[in-house]
Design a protein around this motif. Structure first.
Motif, PDB file in Angstrom:
ATOM      1  N   LEU A  61      -4.230  12.074  -8.418  1.00 27.68           N
ATOM      2  CA  LEU A  61      -3.454  11.348  -7.419  1.00 27.68           C
ATOM      3  C   LEU A  61      -4.383  10.820  -6.325  1.00 27.68           C
ATOM      4  O   LEU A  61      -4.287   9.663  -5.904  1.00 27.68           O
ATOM      5  N   ILE A  62      -5.294  11.686  -5.891  1.00 27.05           N
ATOM      6  CA  ILE A  62      -6.243  11.283  -4.854  1.00 27.05           C
ATOM      7  C   ILE A  62      -7.114  10.134  -5.362  1.00 27.05           C
ATOM      8  O   ILE A  62      -7.363   9.162  -4.648  1.00 27.05           O
ATOM      9  N   ALA A  63      -7.536  10.214  -6.641  1.00 22.51           N
ATOM     10  CA  ALA A  63      -8.349   9.136  -7.206  1.00 22.51           C
ATOM     11  C   ALA A  63      -7.575   7.832  -7.203  1.00 22.51           C
ATOM     12  O   ALA A  63      -8.089   6.782  -6.807  1.00 22.51           O
ATOM     13  N   ASP A  64      -6.311   7.879  -7.625  1.00 18.24           N
ATOM     14  CA  ASP A  64      -5.494   6.667  -7.673  1.00 18.24           C
ATOM     15  C   ASP A  64      -5.336   6.045  -6.298  1.00 18.24           C
ATOM     16  O   ASP A  64      -5.386   4.824  -6.138  1.00 18.24           O
ATOM     17  N   ILE A  65      -5.138   6.912  -5.318  1.00 17.31           N
ATOM     18  CA  ILE A  65      -4.957   6.391  -3.965  1.00 17.31           C
ATOM     19  C   ILE A  65      -6.278   5.841  -3.431  1.00 17.31           C
ATOM     20  O   ILE A  65      -6.311   4.815  -2.758  1.00 17.31           O
ATOM     21  N   SER A  66      -7.388   6.505  -3.799  1.00 15.95           N
ATOM     22  CA  SER A  66      -8.697   5.995  -3.357  1.00 15.95           C
ATOM     23  C   SER A  66      -8.964   4.605  -3.933  1.00 15.95           C
ATOM     24  O   SER A  66      -9.562   3.755  -3.275  1.00 15.95           O
ATOM     25  N   TYR A  67      -8.523   4.389  -5.167  1.00 19.12           N
ATOM     26  CA  TYR A  67      -8.644   3.063  -5.778  1.00 19.12           C
ATOM     27  C   TYR A  67      -8.111   1.992  -4.845  1.00 19.12           C
ATOM     28  O   TYR A  67      -8.725   0.974  -4.609  1.00 19.12           O
ATOM     29  N   LEU A 124       4.550  16.914 -13.373  1.00 16.42           N
ATOM     30  CA  LEU A 124       4.604  18.275 -12.855  1.00 16.42           C
ATOM     31  C   LEU A 124       5.575  19.114 -13.686  1.00 16.42           C
ATOM     32  O   LEU A 124       5.275  20.254 -14.061  1.00 16.42           O
ATOM     33  N   PHE A 125       6.725  18.531 -14.005  1.00 18.42           N
ATOM     34  CA  PHE A 125       7.692  19.250 -14.838  1.00 18.42           C
ATOM     35  C   PHE A 125       7.118  19.525 -16.222  1.00 18.42           C
ATOM     36  O   PHE A 125       7.290  20.607 -16.768  1.00 18.42           O
ATOM     37  N   GLY A 126       6.429  18.539 -16.741  1.00 14.36           N
ATOM     38  CA  GLY A 126       5.794  18.708 -18.046  1.00 14.36           C
ATOM     39  C   GLY A 126       4.839  19.887 -18.031  1.00 14.36           C
ATOM     40  O   GLY A 126       4.819  20.703 -18.953  1.00 14.36           O
ATOM     41  N   ILE A 127       4.080  19.986 -16.935  1.00 18.72           N
ATOM     42  CA  ILE A 127       3.113  21.078 -16.827  1.00 18.72           C
ATOM     43  C   ILE A 127       3.833  22.430 -16.848  1.00 18.72           C
ATOM     44  O   ILE A 127       3.443  23.344 -17.583  1.00 18.72           O
ATOM     45  N   MET A 187       0.830  -1.205   0.000  1.00 19.81           N
ATOM     46  CA  MET A 187       0.000   0.000   0.000  1.00 19.81           C
ATOM     47  C   MET A 187       0.861   1.249   0.000  1.00 19.81           C
ATOM     48  O   MET A 187       0.719   2.137  -0.827  1.00 19.81           O
ATOM     49  N   ARG A 188       1.810   1.285   0.944  1.00 21.70           N
ATOM     50  CA  ARG A 188       2.671   2.457   1.024  1.00 21.70           C
ATOM     51  C   ARG A 188       3.496   2.567  -0.262  1.00 21.70           C
ATOM     52  O   ARG A 188       3.664   3.645  -0.820  1.00 21.70           O
ATOM     53  N   GLN A 189       3.953   1.401  -0.718  1.00 19.54           N
ATOM     54  CA  GLN A 189       4.741   1.355  -1.944  1.00 19.54           C
ATOM     55  C   GLN A 189       3.952   1.926  -3.126  1.00 19.54           C
ATOM     56  O   GLN A 189       4.472   2.692  -3.931  1.00 19.54           O
ATOM     57  N   TYR A 190       2.690   1.524  -3.180  1.00 25.74           N
ATOM     58  CA  TYR A 190       1.808   1.971  -4.252  1.00 25.74           C
ATOM     59  C   TYR A 190       1.677   3.499  -4.233  1.00 25.74           C
ATOM     60  O   TYR A 190       1.801   4.158  -5.260  1.00 25.74           O
ATOM     61  N   ILE A 191       1.482   4.043  -3.025  1.00 24.85           N
ATOM     62  CA  ILE A 191       1.317   5.498  -2.913  1.00 24.85           C
ATOM     63  C   ILE A 191       2.612   6.203  -3.308  1.00 24.85           C
ATOM     64  O   ILE A 191       2.599   7.173  -4.065  1.00 24.85           O
ATOM     65  N   ILE A 192       3.739   5.673  -2.834  1.00 30.67           N
ATOM     66  CA  ILE A 192       5.026   6.296  -3.161  1.00 30.67           C
ATOM     67  C   ILE A 192       5.258   6.268  -4.670  1.00 30.67           C
ATOM     68  O   ILE A 192       5.674   7.260  -5.272  1.00 30.67           O
ATOM     69  N   ARG A 193       4.910   5.126  -5.270  1.00 34.50           N
ATOM     70  CA  ARG A 193       5.099   5.009  -6.723  1.00 34.50           C
ATOM     71  C   ARG A 193       4.269   6.070  -7.454  1.00 34.50           C
ATOM     72  O   ARG A 193       4.737   6.744  -8.356  1.00 34.50           O
ATOM     73  N   LEU A 205       3.222   8.914  -6.264  1.00 36.51           N
ATOM     74  CA  LEU A 205       3.763  10.245  -6.011  1.00 36.51           C
ATOM     75  C   LEU A 205       4.961  10.503  -6.915  1.00 36.51           C
ATOM     76  O   LEU A 205       5.096  11.579  -7.491  1.00 36.51           O
ATOM     77  N   LEU A 206       5.825   9.494  -7.052  1.00 42.08           N
ATOM     78  CA  LEU A 206       7.012   9.667  -7.898  1.00 42.08           C
ATOM     79  C   LEU A 206       6.619   9.875  -9.357  1.00 42.08           C
ATOM     80  O   LEU A 206       7.223  10.672 -10.063  1.00 42.08           O
ATOM     81  N   GLN A 207       5.566   9.149  -9.762  1.00 39.23           N
ATOM     82  CA  GLN A 207       5.118   9.312 -11.150  1.00 39.23           C
ATOM     83  C   GLN A 207       4.603  10.722 -11.408  1.00 39.23           C
ATOM     84  O   GLN A 207       4.634  11.211 -12.532  1.00 39.23           O
ATOM     85  N   ALA A 208       4.142  11.371 -10.351  1.00 41.99           N
ATOM     86  CA  ALA A 208       3.570  12.706 -10.526  1.00 41.99           C
ATOM     87  C   ALA A 208       4.651  13.744 -10.797  1.00 41.99           C
ATOM     88  O   ALA A 208       4.382  14.777 -11.406  1.00 41.99           O
ATOM     89  N   VAL A 209       5.891  13.465 -10.352  1.00 43.02           N
ATOM     90  CA  VAL A 209       6.957  14.466 -10.486  1.00 43.02           C
ATOM     91  C   VAL A 209       7.243  14.835 -11.947  1.00 43.02           C
ATOM     92  O   VAL A 209       7.204  16.021 -12.294  1.00 43.02           O
TER      93      VAL A 209
END
Ligand SMILES: Nc1ncnc2c1ncn2[C@@H]1O[C@H](COP(=O)(O)OP(=O)(O)O)[C@@H](O)[C@H]1O
Ligand SMILES: [Mg+2]
Lengths: 334, 320
Positions: free
Chosen positions: B304-310, B16-19, B1-7, B9-13
């Motif tokens: 991100l919140i949706a993914d974590i809610s999944y 974010l740069f792209g944005i 679970m924690r791993q999933y969330i960390i993954r 979050l890292l994917q979001a970085v």
């Protein structure tokens, strides 16, 4: 004779389809006696599951409906029960397990939770008590580390383990009757044997009456004392398990037996019954089996055969009546 | 679970740069440069060049991008061309109003949409189901501004129950419970208007998801256990039906922020949407870009919140 726990009389369950009403079960009669294991066999599509779901009051409606008959449970007709009264019986006095352990459990709840809720629904137990009882049940059905397993989700268990969980769930409230609909069909052969042994053990322990539905005569031979052979929505033969294998009466039963592979026979010929179960839409006139029957006479195409006694068995076939031309030395021109 | 969330979050970085890169490019593509709007025509070329040097505009674009990025990371989104106020401050002032509006609409659409969807699914093809289907399509197809004006006409002008616009009455006592009431009365109509299309989508989605789930074997098992209808529907079916509905969690956030532009305009709601519209008409590029960046980040967070809610609703994701 012992008292029947469950007596099904003239059961008729129909489904509304686009082409009209089809009778999936059509005039089924049988009795289930206290403590026995009754095997119900027949090819797929014969109406075995529909019969079981009719007893449970779980025919999906629409499109299904129990159109006629009685299902007497300890002297009362279940078909007359209110939905609420029926609900109290399900999982409590009569339970059911299903063919597909892979999909029969809810993927988002732990197996412990899914057993617990049966206790909580029917026994008003506290959460802790229900949890302890659930762990006991898991232990009873031979699941190692039951306490830990209780906290796991169905996808973390193997098919065999899931079927054990289903059995634990079904037996949780010590039901009178257990309906097992093809409980081993979806499992590996070795696991099948384990599950059947488990069911036999538990039956001995609790004296549960079992209605075992299967299309596998091997399963019947191993577990049941009495057998009903179903064909196209009705029972065509009632027999003790010994008689069924040694002296099958109905041509359909003969056909089914012929399609079991025998290890001791050097010639590996497998006879199968030609043709398929008739579509419910155009059921043949007369005996429903006649289009596939080797013994067919004109008589069979004209009217439905009566149920007659033959030895200790009862069979729905003209061969065992005195109308059968062969016996009477009467000939009917072809 | 924690791993999933960390993954996640890292994917979001990188996203974010792209944005930020995209926002920077759009800013470069916009006609003119900030200097041209600041200077008066009498100024000499030399002075312009000096100003450009001072602002770092003579440097290569890539350096300019990183300079800009550094400023953003320290919270500096640039300055309004007209007033010279920091964009971050302007957005900061408008943010609470928009968050209040969009979050209210978000909760309204799920708290009402999900139960209505369940009702529709369990009463499939009934009169209730048909009327809700009809209303849902109406809700999706009526334009925000039209529905908004309709509500204002009926509830503010004709019945006089609710204020026509704004976020609070000028001069009203805004302390304690009375304040909450004032805000709530102003919030009702815009929140409903903004929520309606999303509510309709949530409802339709819940309905079809629920109908699909009700056909599963485990529903039959739950019934065979003798569970009450309520438990079968709300415990066994709904929890599974909500898994795909969680996708809408993420999708509704950009949808609601986008819708807020129009809704805020109709109700004169002092949020980021009306700031954005004013900025666009006044060609305030720094404000538009700041809003753009800010909204993109909110959307990213929504997903991100949706993914974590999944992972919370589906153990198969949590344990894989
Ligand atoms: N939900 C349903 N809708 C329409 N027809 C059905 C439905 N369920 C079963 N039937 C009909 O009942 C017949 C018997 O099915 P079933 O009892 O499942 O057979 P089996 O003996 O393999 O368990 C099928 O051939 C099918 O035509
Ligand atoms: Mg079946």
């Amino acid at each position: 004779m012992r008292e029947p726990v469950l007596e099904v009389k003239g059961l008729e369950t129909v489904f509304k389809t686009e082409e009209g009403s089809v009778p999936a079960v059509n005039g089924l009669d049988f009795s289930l006696y206290e403590g026995e294991t009754l095997g119900i066999v027949g090819e797929s599509g014969c109406g075995k599951s529909v019969a079981a779901l009719s007893i449970m009051g779980l025919i999906p409606s629409p499109p299904g409906r129990v159109a006629a008959g009685q299902i007497m449970y300890r002297g009362e007709d279940l078909l007359g029960f209110s939905e609420e009264r029926m609900r109290r019986i399900r999982g409590n006095q009569i339970s059911m397990i299903f063919q597909e352990p892979m999909t029969a459990l809810n993927p988002v709840y732990t197996v412990g939770n899914q057993i617990e809720e049966t206790f909580r629904q029917h026994r008003n137990m506290s959460k802790q008590e229900a949890f302890q009882k659930s762990v006991q049940m898991l232990e009873l059905v031979g699941i190692p580390l039951p306490e830990q397993r209780a906290g796991e989700y169905p996808h973390q268990l193997s098919g065999g383990m899931r079927q054990r969980v289903m059995i634990a769930m079904a037996l949780a409230c010590r039901p009178d009757v257990l309906i097992a609909d093809e409980p081993t069909t979806a499992l590996d052969v070795t696991i099948q044997a384990q599950i059947l042994n488990l069911m036999k053990d538990l039956k001995k322990q609790f004296g549960t009456t079992i209605m075992l539905i299967t299309h596998d005569l091997g399963v019947v031979a191993e577990t049941a004392a009495n057998v009903i052979v179903m064909y196209a929505g009705e029972a065509v033969e009632y027999a003790g398990v010994e008689d069924l294998f040694n002296a099958p009466r109905h041509p359909y039963t003969e056909g089914l037996l012929g399609s079991i592979p025998k290890i001791d026979e050097s010639c590996e010929m497998l006879t199968t019954i030609e043709g398929v179960v008739p579509s419910l839409m155009d059921m043949p006139e007369g005996c429903r089996f006649h289009p596939r029957c080797h013994y067919k006479k004109e008589l069979c195409t004209q009217k439905a055969p009566p149920l007659v006694e033959s030895g200790a068995s009862r069979v729905k076939c003209f061969k065992y009546t005195d109308q059968w031309p062969h016996r009477n030395r009467r000939t009917i021109s072809p | 679970m924690r791993q999933y969330i960390i993954r996640r979050l890292l994917q979001a970085v990188p996203i974010l740069f792209g944005i930020t890169l995209l926002t920077f490019l759009i800013m470069q593509l916009a006609p003119g440069n900030p200097l041209q709007t600041m200077i008066d025509p009498t100024i000499s070329m030399e002075e312009i060049n000096m100003a450009e040097k001072k602002l770092g505009m003579d440097q290569p674009k890539i350096i300019q991008y990183f300079n800009w990025l550094r400023e953003i990371l320290t919270g500096n989104l640039g300055y309004s061309v007209k007033t010279g106020q920091p964009v971050a401050k302007l957005i900061g002032e408008r943010l609470p109003a928009t968050l209040l509006l969009t979050m209210s609409a978000f909760f309204i659409s799920f708290i009402i949409g999900v139960p209505l969807g369940v009702y529709s699914a369990t009463h499939k093809y009934s009169a209730g189901d048909y009327s809700m289907t009809f209303l849902a399509f109406l809700g999706i197809s009526i334009p925000n501004f039209f529905f908004g004006l309709g509500l204002i006409y009926v509830f503010a002008l004709k019945l006089g129950w609710l204020p026509t616009s704004g976020m609070a009455t000028i001069g009203a006592d805004l302390s304690g419970f009375n304040g909450v009431l004032v805000y709530a009365r102003h919030l009702v109509m815009p929140a409903i208007v903004l929520a309606l299309p999303n509510l309709a989508t949530v409802m339709r989605f819940t309905r079809s998801s629920m109908i699909e789930v009700l056909l599963h074997d485990f529903i039959r098992t739950a019934k065979a256990k003798g569970l009450t209808h309520r438990r079968v529907i709300y415990k066994h079916a709904l929890r599974n039906a909500l898994i795909p509905v969680v996708t809408i969690f993420g999708l509704s956030i950009p949808f609601l922020f986008g819708g807020a532009y129009i809704t805020e305009q109709v109700f004169n709601w002092p949020g980021m949407g009306s700031l954005g519209i004013q900025a666009i008409t006044a060609r305030e590029y720094p404000i538009v870009m700041g809003l753009n960046l800010f909204t993109s980040i909110l959307v990213l967070m929504g997903n991100l919140i949706a993914d974590i809610s999944y992972a919370f609703v589906d153990p198969r994701i949590r344990y894989s």
